[in-house]
Design an enzyme around this catalytic site. Structure first.
Site, PDB file in Angstrom:
ATOM      1  N   ASP A   1      80.973 -76.240  27.503  1.00  0.00           N
ATOM      2  CA  ASP A   1      80.087 -76.786  28.532  1.00  0.00           C
ATOM      3  C   ASP A   1      80.654 -76.560  29.928  1.00  0.00           C
ATOM      4  OD1 ASP A   1      78.403 -77.603  26.557  1.00  0.00           O
ATOM      5  OD2 ASP A   1      78.835 -79.739  26.739  1.00  0.00           O
TER       6      ASP A   1
ATOM      7  N   ASP B   1      77.639 -66.727  30.211  1.00  0.00           N
ATOM      8  CA  ASP B   1      76.554 -66.982  29.272  1.00  0.00           C
ATOM      9  C   ASP B   1      76.911 -66.512  27.864  1.00  0.00           C
ATOM     10  OD1 ASP B   1      73.913 -67.857  28.650  1.00  0.00           O
ATOM     11  OD2 ASP B   1      73.295 -65.760  28.563  1.00  0.00           O
TER      12      ASP B   1
ATOM     13  N   ASP C   1      70.489 -71.268  32.481  1.00  0.00           N
ATOM     14  CA  ASP C   1      70.066 -69.870  32.623  1.00  0.00           C
ATOM     15  C   ASP C   1      68.886 -69.776  33.584  1.00  0.00           C
ATOM     16  OD1 ASP C   1      71.975 -68.849  30.952  1.00  0.00           O
ATOM     17  OD2 ASP C   1      70.633 -68.572  29.234  1.00  0.00           O
TER      18      ASP C   1
END
Length: 220
Positions: free
Chosen positions: A29, A66, A91
């Site tokens: 995270d 990502d 995103d």
């Protein structure tokens, strides 16, 4: 297509780095949040000033987060719904910052309202492309189509064109036209993708409704 093969390649490349972060006690995270913050900083600090080359360099350094955060979660063996939600949500935030930064340039120093509008369309249509699939899946449909331009294609085409266009400031002639061409292509491709997904959801909805009526013994 690009999303499928590029992810497989970079996942292999970034696995050692992901393992290193885990050994250092970094959470997936945290990588997601830092990566999104870096993309936003690169896009909103450089693009509105027309600094496309350096802005793209900064964004590229962070955009791989990502892939890293998902890799870390898999290595930990604890992929979670929260992690998937956070990753998907951020995103959208990162994409909005990239195209928002470009729109600010064309609305200001770039002085081109047509390209500003095209860039805003790229931003909005990218969100809709993601929403159509997510909403279709939320109502129980498989949405068996990816479409012409997914997020990976939008980012690669836009960032590569943006970075090369920035070389205009280093004396490379005519290369600044790459970015407008790329934005038109992304806009058109996103529109096609929306249509593909809407048509697919409509067909799958009709098939699912027909199957439900058949099970209820009421084919009419």
């Amino acid at each position: 297509m690009l999303n499928k093969y590029a992810r497989a390649f970079f996942t292999r490349v970034l696995t050692p780095f992901a393992a290193l972060l885990l050994r250092r006690g970094v959470s997936p995270d945290a990588v997601t949040l830092v990566g999104t913050g870096g993309v936003m900083a690169g896009a909103l600090a450089f693009y509105p000033r027309g600094e496309f080359f350096w802005g793209t360099v900064v964004i590229t350094l962070f955009v791989f987060s990502d892939l890293v955060d998902g890799n870390m979660a898999r290595q930990l063996g604890r992929s979670s719904r929260w992690g998937a939600f956070l990753d998907s949500t951020l995103d959208r935030v990162a994409d909005a910052a990239i195209f928002g930064g470009l729109a600010l340039w064309y609305a200001g120093g770039g002085d081109n309202l047509t390209l500003c509008a095209v860039t805003i369309f790229c931003l909005a249509s990218g969100q809709v492309v993601s929403y159509t699939k997510a909403r279709g899946e939320a109502i129980g449909l498989p949405v068996k189509v990816n479409g012409l331009v997914e997020r990976a294609e939008r980012l690669v085409v836009s960032l590569v064109a943006c970075g090369f266009s920035g070389l205009h400031k280093f004396g490379v002639p005519y290369i600044e036209w790459l970015l407008p061409i790329a934005l038109w292509l992304v806009a058109a491709g996103s529109l096609v993708t929306i249509v593909q997904r809407v048509v697919t959801v409509r067909r799958e909805s009709a098939e699912a409704d027909a199957a439900d009526r058949a099970r209820e013994g009421n084919p009419a």
